[in-house]
Design a protein around this motif. Structure first.
Motif, PDB file in Angstrom:
ATOM      1  N   ASN A  74     -48.021   8.873  39.065  1.00 40.33           N
ATOM      2  CA  ASN A  74     -47.140   9.877  40.116  1.00 40.33           C
ATOM      3  C   ASN A  74     -46.665  11.175  39.184  1.00 40.33           C
ATOM      4  O   ASN A  74     -46.346  11.115  38.210  1.00 40.33           O
ATOM      5  CB  ASN A  74     -46.110   9.030  40.545  1.00 40.33           C
ATOM      6  CG  ASN A  74     -46.137   7.981  41.063  1.00 40.33           C
ATOM      7  OD1 ASN A  74     -47.117   7.904  42.167  1.00 40.33           O
ATOM      8  ND2 ASN A  74     -45.444   6.608  40.945  1.00 40.33           N
ATOM      9  N   GLU A 127     -36.506  12.368  37.021  1.00 39.17           N
ATOM     10  CA  GLU A 127     -36.895  12.463  35.696  1.00 39.17           C
ATOM     11  C   GLU A 127     -36.383  13.247  34.834  1.00 39.17           C
ATOM     12  O   GLU A 127     -36.744  13.595  33.422  1.00 39.17           O
ATOM     13  CB  GLU A 127     -38.590  12.746  35.669  1.00 39.17           C
ATOM     14  CG  GLU A 127     -39.334  11.788  36.504  1.00 39.17           C
ATOM     15  CD  GLU A 127     -39.579  10.331  35.153  1.00 39.17           C
ATOM     16  OE1 GLU A 127     -39.402  10.550  34.182  1.00 39.17           O
ATOM     17  OE2 GLU A 127     -40.115   9.232  35.753  1.00 39.17           O
ATOM     18  N   SER A 154     -35.444  13.139  30.761  1.00 40.54           N
ATOM     19  CA  SER A 154     -36.278  11.942  30.186  1.00 40.54           C
ATOM     20  C   SER A 154     -37.345  12.341  29.219  1.00 40.54           C
ATOM     21  O   SER A 154     -38.122  11.556  28.816  1.00 40.54           O
ATOM     22  CB  SER A 154     -36.865  11.220  31.206  1.00 40.54           C
ATOM     23  OG  SER A 154     -37.968  12.002  31.913  1.00 40.54           O
ATOM     24  N   GLU A 164     -47.717  13.231  34.477  1.00 37.10           N
ATOM     25  CA  GLU A 164     -47.953  11.949  35.281  1.00 37.10           C
ATOM     26  C   GLU A 164     -47.116  10.772  34.895  1.00 37.10           C
ATOM     27  O   GLU A 164     -47.476  10.698  33.563  1.00 37.10           O
ATOM     28  CB  GLU A 164     -49.066  11.703  35.902  1.00 37.10           C
ATOM     29  CG  GLU A 164     -49.867  12.874  36.951  1.00 37.10           C
ATOM     30  CD  GLU A 164     -51.204  12.442  37.190  1.00 37.10           C
ATOM     31  OE1 GLU A 164     -51.644  13.086  38.260  1.00 37.10           O
ATOM     32  OE2 GLU A 164     -51.897  11.974  36.407  1.00 37.10           O
ATOM     33  N   ARG A 165     -46.287  10.155  35.573  1.00 35.81           N
ATOM     34  CA  ARG A 165     -45.916   8.626  35.122  1.00 35.81           C
ATOM     35  C   ARG A 165     -46.713   7.590  36.016  1.00 35.81           C
ATOM     36  O   ARG A 165     -46.230   7.868  37.212  1.00 35.81           O
ATOM     37  CB  ARG A 165     -44.610   8.743  34.921  1.00 35.81           C
ATOM     38  CG  ARG A 165     -43.893   7.721  34.158  1.00 35.81           C
ATOM     39  CD  ARG A 165     -42.490   7.379  34.056  1.00 35.81           C
ATOM     40  NE  ARG A 165     -41.601   8.654  33.631  1.00 35.81           N
ATOM     41  CZ  ARG A 165     -41.515   8.694  32.125  1.00 35.81           C
ATOM     42  NH1 ARG A 165     -42.329   8.213  31.293  1.00 35.81           N
ATOM     43  NH2 ARG A 165     -41.027   9.880  31.853  1.00 35.81           N
ATOM     44  N   HIS A 166     -47.200   6.559  35.641  1.00 32.39           N
ATOM     45  CA  HIS A 166     -47.760   5.608  36.181  1.00 32.39           C
ATOM     46  C   HIS A 166     -48.521   6.143  37.446  1.00 32.39           C
ATOM     47  O   HIS A 166     -48.284   5.595  38.654  1.00 32.39           O
ATOM     48  CB  HIS A 166     -46.886   4.805  36.717  1.00 32.39           C
ATOM     49  CG  HIS A 166     -45.950   4.059  35.509  1.00 32.39           C
ATOM     50  ND1 HIS A 166     -46.292   3.653  34.479  1.00 32.39           N
ATOM     51  CD2 HIS A 166     -44.565   4.154  35.569  1.00 32.39           C
ATOM     52  CE1 HIS A 166     -45.609   3.010  33.676  1.00 32.39           C
ATOM     53  NE2 HIS A 166     -44.424   3.407  34.218  1.00 32.39           N
ATOM     54  N   ASP A 185     -44.268   8.731  24.570  1.00 35.70           N
ATOM     55  CA  ASP A 185     -43.892   8.114  25.644  1.00 35.70           C
ATOM     56  C   ASP A 185     -45.363   7.581  26.270  1.00 35.70           C
ATOM     57  O   ASP A 185     -46.031   8.307  27.021  1.00 35.70           O
ATOM     58  CB  ASP A 185     -43.300   9.042  26.662  1.00 35.70           C
ATOM     59  CG  ASP A 185     -42.688   8.422  28.109  1.00 35.70           C
ATOM     60  OD1 ASP A 185     -43.282   7.268  28.092  1.00 35.70           O
ATOM     61  OD2 ASP A 185     -41.847   9.318  28.633  1.00 35.70           O
ATOM     62  N   PRO A 186     -45.625   6.496  25.808  1.00 34.31           N
ATOM     63  CA  PRO A 186     -46.875   5.957  26.338  1.00 34.31           C
ATOM     64  C   PRO A 186     -47.261   5.971  27.858  1.00 34.31           C
ATOM     65  O   PRO A 186     -48.418   5.764  28.340  1.00 34.31           O
ATOM     66  CB  PRO A 186     -47.151   4.438  25.775  1.00 34.31           C
ATOM     67  CG  PRO A 186     -45.866   4.530  24.872  1.00 34.31           C
ATOM     68  CD  PRO A 186     -44.839   5.379  25.099  1.00 34.31           C
ATOM     69  N   SER A 187     -46.093   5.845  28.807  1.00 34.57           N
ATOM     70  CA  SER A 187     -46.190   5.874  30.125  1.00 34.57           C
ATOM     71  C   SER A 187     -46.314   7.288  30.893  1.00 34.57           C
ATOM     72  O   SER A 187     -46.655   7.354  31.923  1.00 34.57           O
ATOM     73  CB  SER A 187     -44.808   5.303  30.786  1.00 34.57           C
ATOM     74  OG  SER A 187     -43.885   6.266  30.465  1.00 34.57           O
ATOM     75  N   LEU A 188     -46.490   8.353  30.044  1.00 36.33           N
ATOM     76  CA  LEU A 188     -46.365   9.613  30.367  1.00 36.33           C
ATOM     77  C   LEU A 188     -47.716  10.340  30.002  1.00 36.33           C
ATOM     78  O   LEU A 188     -48.356  10.331  28.887  1.00 36.33           O
ATOM     79  CB  LEU A 188     -45.322  10.558  29.951  1.00 36.33           C
ATOM     80  CG  LEU A 188     -45.174  12.212  30.521  1.00 36.33           C
ATOM     81  CD1 LEU A 188     -44.662  11.865  31.936  1.00 36.33           C
ATOM     82  CD2 LEU A 188     -44.145  12.824  29.650  1.00 36.33           C
ATOM     83  N   VAL A 189     -48.548  10.882  30.954  1.00 35.46           N
ATOM     84  CA  VAL A 189     -49.818  11.635  30.855  1.00 35.46           C
ATOM     85  C   VAL A 189     -49.673  13.098  31.044  1.00 35.46           C
ATOM     86  O   VAL A 189     -49.231  13.434  32.276  1.00 35.46           O
ATOM     87  CB  VAL A 189     -50.910  11.126  31.521  1.00 35.46           C
ATOM     88  CG1 VAL A 189     -52.163  11.810  31.410  1.00 35.46           C
ATOM     89  CG2 VAL A 189     -51.093   9.683  31.041  1.00 35.46           C
TER      90      VAL A 189
END
Length: 324
Positions: free
Chosen positions: A222, A261, A264, A218-220, A157-161
């Motif tokens: 947030n 979320e 997800s 965090e996603r984007h 999931d590249p959008s998740l850190v």
């Protein structure tokens, strides 16, 4: 001159407990090889009921939590706990022991709505399960364990850190913890008390200040999830040694995903990161453990899929007067 028949001297309660405990240790070993040796019960009111071979015993303890304390977010204010020592007994003797336990409940506890009667017992003992259900107790929590080993790889999931949390993340951590508490209070033993936000803020501030492992997802940019974890040693004499085999264990204290979320994959990424860190950051870690609520439709599916299986079940009835 010969004397009459000698009177039989009854065994002392302490001797009865010792004899039954030896049998109970064999019972536990046969039930589940993952269990530690069955512990001796703590000091308290000793109950002995029945006669051999149907004699059983137990210890009843009572404790209260003061207002504003952390445990009140998952516990009643007054708790009566039964510590059974039943040897190899079956349904009937255990029913009798629960009867005697109810007779030992303090009048103040029976009148208090913020009270509970609890017992912790090996999850695989279905004989006890039947008795506890019959007496009005519910399986509100389980202690589940996972041996060390590779964690299922989450979907990329590249959008998740996922990153470590620090003191500057206090407010977002409090928000996520309160979201988890609000949900779990509907499906388990947690309680959304009026001072919950202040209590959580103090607990999390202290955790972050001590540098205890806490991860944020965090996603984007947030924050959408959090997991608190750490290490604990089941050393001889430690409370954890009554529940887990000796050695160092990782534990997961709280996992929270913001409502929008859930489902997800955020939780899987958090747990994969936390478990890998717990198993690699200390030598000799035996595995990881956590508590989850069987009535929780998310936790009861998520944690077994992650490799956690029940070891101990916390049976509880609130208020304590509901014990049948």
């Amino acid at each position: 001159m010969t004397g009459g028949p000698r009177a039989t001297v009854p065994d002392s309660p302490a001797q009865v407990m010792t004899d039954l405990l030896g049998v109970q240790r064999r019972r536990f070993a046969a039930l589940d090889p993952r269990l530690p040796e069955a512990p001796a019960p703590p000091p308290g009111d000793i109950i002995v009921v029945g006669t051999p071979p149907h004699r059983v015993a137990g210890v009843v303890t009572h404790h209260s939590w003061p207002a504003g304390s952390g445990p009140l977010l998952w516990s009643a204010a007054q708790v009566s706990e039964l510590h059974p020592v039943i040897g190899g007994a079956g349904h009937g003797p255990l029913h009798t022991l629960v009867d005697a336990w109810r007779g030992h409940l303090l009048p103040d506890v029976l009148r208090d709505h913020d009270s509970a009667a609890t017992v912790i017992w090996p999850s695989r003992d279905v004989v006890a399960t039947r008795v506890f259900l019959d007496r009005g107790l519910m399986p509100l929590a389980v202690l589940a364990v996972r041996p060390c080993g590779p964690f299922p790889e989450p979907e990329p999931d590249p959008s998740l850190v996922v990153r470590p949390a620090g003191p500057d993340d206090l407010e977002v951590c409090v928000r996520l913890a309160l979201e988890e508490l609000a949900y779990s209070s509907q499906v388990g033993g947690s309680l959304m008390r009026p001072d919950a936000e202040g209590v959580k803020r103090t607990m999390i501030r202290d955790r972050l200040g001590r540098g205890e492992p806490t991860w944020l997802a965090e996603r984007h940019g947030n924050a959408v999830g959090m997991i608190e974890c750490g290490h604990a040693d089941a050393a001889p004499g430690a409370w954890l040694a009554n529940l887990l085999p000796g050695g160092v264990w990782g534990y997961v204290n709280c996992a929270s995903v913001t409502p929008s979320e859930r489902g997800s994959g955020v939780g899987t990424h958090l747990v994969a990161t936390a478990v890998a860190s717990l198993e690699s950051s200390r030598r000799g870690v035996r595995g990881t453990y956590l508590y989850y609520n069987p009535p929780n439709p998310i936790s009861s599916v998520f944690w077994p899929r992650a490799g956690y299986s029940p070891l101990w079940t916390l049976w509880e009835v609130r208020p304590a007067a509901g014990l049948r």
